[in-house]
Design a protein around this motif. Structure first.
Motif, PDB file in Angstrom:
ATOM      1  N   ASN A  52       9.957   5.839  -0.169  1.00 19.62           N
ATOM      2  CA  ASN A  52       9.796   4.446  -0.592  1.00 19.62           C
ATOM      3  C   ASN A  52      11.101   3.830  -1.077  1.00 19.62           C
ATOM      4  OD1 ASN A  52       6.852   4.050  -0.212  1.00 19.62           O
ATOM      5  ND2 ASN A  52       6.795   5.851  -1.534  1.00 19.62           N
ATOM      6  N   ARG A  55      12.947   2.907   1.870  1.00 18.19           N
ATOM      7  CA  ARG A  55      12.535   1.640   2.500  1.00 18.19           C
ATOM      8  C   ARG A  55      13.482   0.506   2.118  1.00 18.19           C
ATOM      9  NH1 ARG A  55       6.269   1.268   0.846  1.00 18.19           N
ATOM     10  NH2 ARG A  55       6.480  -0.885   1.597  1.00 18.19           N
ATOM     11  N   GLY A 314       6.778   2.600  -4.073  1.00 20.57           N
ATOM     12  CA  GLY A 314       6.069   2.244  -2.834  1.00 20.57           C
ATOM     13  C   GLY A 314       4.937   1.276  -3.095  1.00 20.57           C
ATOM     14  N   ARG A 315       4.238   1.457  -4.200  1.00 20.15           N
ATOM     15  CA  ARG A 315       3.165   0.535  -4.562  1.00 20.15           C
ATOM     16  C   ARG A 315       3.708  -0.871  -4.812  1.00 20.15           C
ATOM     17  NH1 ARG A 315      -0.112   2.604  -9.544  1.00 20.15           N
ATOM     18  NH2 ARG A 315      -1.188   0.619  -9.122  1.00 20.15           N
ATOM     19  N   ASP A 318       4.574  -2.360  -1.430  1.00 16.83           N
ATOM     20  CA  ASP A 318       3.333  -2.689  -0.709  1.00 16.83           C
ATOM     21  C   ASP A 318       2.716  -3.975  -1.262  1.00 16.83           C
ATOM     22  OD1 ASP A 318       3.598  -0.418   0.828  1.00 16.83           O
ATOM     23  OD2 ASP A 318       2.137   0.765  -0.312  1.00 16.83           O
ATOM     24  N   TYR A 319       2.732  -4.117  -2.582  1.00 19.08           N
ATOM     25  CA  TYR A 319       2.161  -5.321  -3.205  1.00 19.08           C
ATOM     26  C   TYR A 319       2.899  -6.572  -2.710  1.00 19.08           C
ATOM     27  CZ  TYR A 319       0.480  -8.624  -6.681  1.00 19.08           C
ATOM     28  OH  TYR A 319      -0.090  -9.721  -7.284  1.00 19.08           O
ATOM     29  N   GLU A 321       4.589  -7.014   0.004  1.00 13.63           N
ATOM     30  CA  GLU A 321       4.305  -7.262   1.424  1.00 13.63           C
ATOM     31  C   GLU A 321       2.900  -7.833   1.619  1.00 13.63           C
ATOM     32  OE1 GLU A 321       5.047  -3.603   3.467  1.00 13.63           O
ATOM     33  OE2 GLU A 321       7.193  -3.599   2.992  1.00 13.63           O
ATOM     34  N   LYS A 322       1.920  -7.232   0.975  1.00 13.76           N
ATOM     35  CA  LYS A 322       0.529  -7.666   1.154  1.00 13.76           C
ATOM     36  C   LYS A 322       0.299  -9.081   0.639  1.00 13.76           C
ATOM     37  CE  LYS A 322      -1.430  -3.007   0.969  1.00 13.76           C
ATOM     38  NZ  LYS A 322      -2.169  -2.023   0.137  1.00 13.76           N
ATOM     39  N   ASP A 326       7.517 -10.606   0.117  1.00 15.60           N
ATOM     40  CA  ASP A 326       8.684  -9.769   0.386  1.00 15.60           C
ATOM     41  C   ASP A 326       9.865 -10.532   0.975  1.00 15.60           C
ATOM     42  OD1 ASP A 326       6.722  -9.868   2.501  1.00 15.60           O
ATOM     43  OD2 ASP A 326       8.002  -8.531   3.646  1.00 15.60           O
TER      44      ASP A 326
END
Length: 514
Positions: A52, A55, A314-315, A318-319, A321-322, A326
């Protein structure tokens, strides 16, 4: 026709608005996370996979020459917030300093320009943060299990669970509840990977099958380095069997880290560590074999705490992006300093030597930063504040000492500074002598004082592991003279008058500065 024209202009306006919209900011700052323990920095020799954090390297820029001005927890955070060296922001060490949160910080300037701000997790600068609309901070260093927080408007709260998960939960909750019409700046302060390296239950023993070769410098004899010989941060001598390595016998509750655990948490640790202790007792290891056993246990626990750190980063990603955040969010990952993973036989930090002086830094911001980019340009933690202010289109105050990294973010080969200045003040724990110094791309000069009065000079090209102090080597006398001039220049530019007083009383400096 009129309707289509209106729709067209609304579309153009929305595109222009989105392009001119101030960027959101997420700073993730961990504690004592060594760049050596990030796979993006060690593709050919990995201790660990950190998918992550990697990333951020894939989507942005990784910095290979990022440094701190003072390698210790609180002072590093103070410098990040203020963009100033320790002697300017007033927080020099964790023992005698107190942080004045009323002083100018980049978050206050963001607030004045419409930003919502929050700090969640480890803060370590007292208990009255300023410049934040919301805070939920760990008390002191914080605990890995069932930690206590101070939340704005609520006071002290104890929450059950693992600290990295709880910090991330709170960060996402704040993001859910913020005013979506305003830009935000969120600082997520993780306790991981700080001593005493207690993994999440799901990560206990994650590296049991890993084979850790001792570092090349593990048995360093410090022959030419007087201050290094006197330190108390040796894995062999100073790492504690109970406090650090969980060899606590039958009663784990003698340690405060375990007293606060619930039965499930305590049982998991006892079931894992007690058999290891029994096996150790039967083996009767001594000398180098015991030192290397301690090193491997340390690495297992340290890296296991890095696993949960990476998972929660990573969380966060992900948040973003969702929730469609981002593209317009600057994401910064860094640590408050570097850390020793057995190099020179050590754990901890503090030194101007590379492993503790250098810190990880990765920045993702798709609007400006090229994906998969890499920079070897010098940057420091005090450069983060002016960089964020410039990106947010906020005027950078003249008294900020850091330099904006924006030219480097646009072009990784750009150079904003050619030398770096460092000053470490603490004269207590781990017996590391206070020191200050300067380095350029080739050489590093260090002056120790108080505990030890000594100089060190290193040729970083020939001696990247900093084993050979060449300060008195005849062929480096001209280099010594030039580096002393450079040190004086940096001290004067940063207005570090305490260091200047030490320098002006030094006989070696007087001899070479004529």
């Amino acid at each position: 026709m009129k309707r289509y024209v209106i729709i067209f202009f609304l579309y153009v306006f929305s595109v222009a608005y989105s392009q001119n919209k101030k960027p959101n900011i997420v700073i993730i700052i961990s504690d004592d996370h060594a760049y050596q323990a990030i796979s993006a920095y060690n593709k050919n020799h990995r201790y660990i996979d950190t998918p992550n954090i990697d990333r951020l390297a894939e989507g942005g820029m990784i910095f290979h020459k990022s440094y701190v001005n003072n390698s210790i927890c609180g002072p590093s955070r103070a410098s990040l917030l203020t963009g100033k060296m320790s002697h300017k922001n007033g927080y020099k060490d964790n023992e005698n300093s107190s942080y004045n949160s009323n002083q100018q910080q980049f978050v206050n300037l963001l607030q004045e320009n419409g930003y919502q701000t929050a700090w969640i997790g480890k803060y370590h600068l007292g208990y009255d943060p300023k410049g934040f609309d919301f805070y939920k901070i760990l008390i002191g260093q914080g605990y890995y299990y069932n930690p206590d927080f101070i939340e704005r408007g609520k006071g002290k709260i104890r929450e059950e669970g693992y600290v990295a998960n709880l910090v991330e939960d709170a960060a996402e909750k704040w993001l859910d509840e913020r005013d979506a019409e305003k830009p935000f700046c969120l600082v997520i302060g993780h306790k991981n990977t700080h001593r005493t390296w207690m993994p999440d239950l799901q990560d206990i023993g994650a590296f049991d099958k890993a084979k850790f070769s001792i570092p090349e410098t593990f048995y360093d004899d410090y022959r030419s380095r007087k201050a290094a010989a006197l330190q108390e941060m040796s894995i062999a001598k100073d790492m504690r069997m109970g406090y650090d390595l969980k060899m606590l016998g039958d009663d784990f509750r003698v340690d405060n880290n375990f007293k606060r655990m619930n039965e499930e948490q305590l049982k998991a640790f006892e079931n894992y560590y007690k058999p290891i202790q029994k096996k150790l007792e039967k083996s009767k290891l001594k000398g180098e074999k015991l030192a290397e056993w301690k090193y491997k246990r340390y690495m297992n626990d340290y890296l296991s705490t890095a696993v949960s750190l990476d998972r929660n980063i990573g969380r966060t990603l992900d948040y973003l992006e969702k929730n469609g955040l981002d593209e317009n969010t600057i994401v910064i990952y860094t640590s408050d300093q570097g850390f020793y993973l057995g190099e020179h036989g050590w754990f901890d930090k503090r030194w101007m030597y590379e492993e503790s002086y250098r810190t990880p830094l990765l920045i993702k911001y798709p609007k400006i930063v090229p994906a998969k980019s890499s920079s070897n340009s010098f940057v420091m933690n005090i450069d983060i504040a002016p960089t964020l202010l410039e990106l947010a289109d906020v005027k950078i105050p003249r008294d900020i000492q850091g330099v904006s990294m924006l030219p480097i973010l646009k072009n990784p080969n750009a150079e904003t500074q050619n030398e770096l200045y460092y000053h470490y003040y603490e004269n207590g724990e781990h017996a590391v002598s206070p020191h200050f110094g300067v380095n350029n791309k080739r050489y590093k000069l260090i002056r120790y004082y108080k505990r030890v009065e000594n100089w060190e000079l290193f040729d970083l090209e020939k001696d990247p592991q900093e084993m050979d102090n060449i300060f008195n080597a005849p062929k480096y006398q001209e280099v010594k003279k030039e580096m002393m001039k450079l040190l004086k220049k940096e001290i004067q530019e940063y207005e570090d008058f305490d260091a200047l007083n030490v320098l002006f009383e030094d006989q070696e400096f007087k001899k070479y500065s004529k």
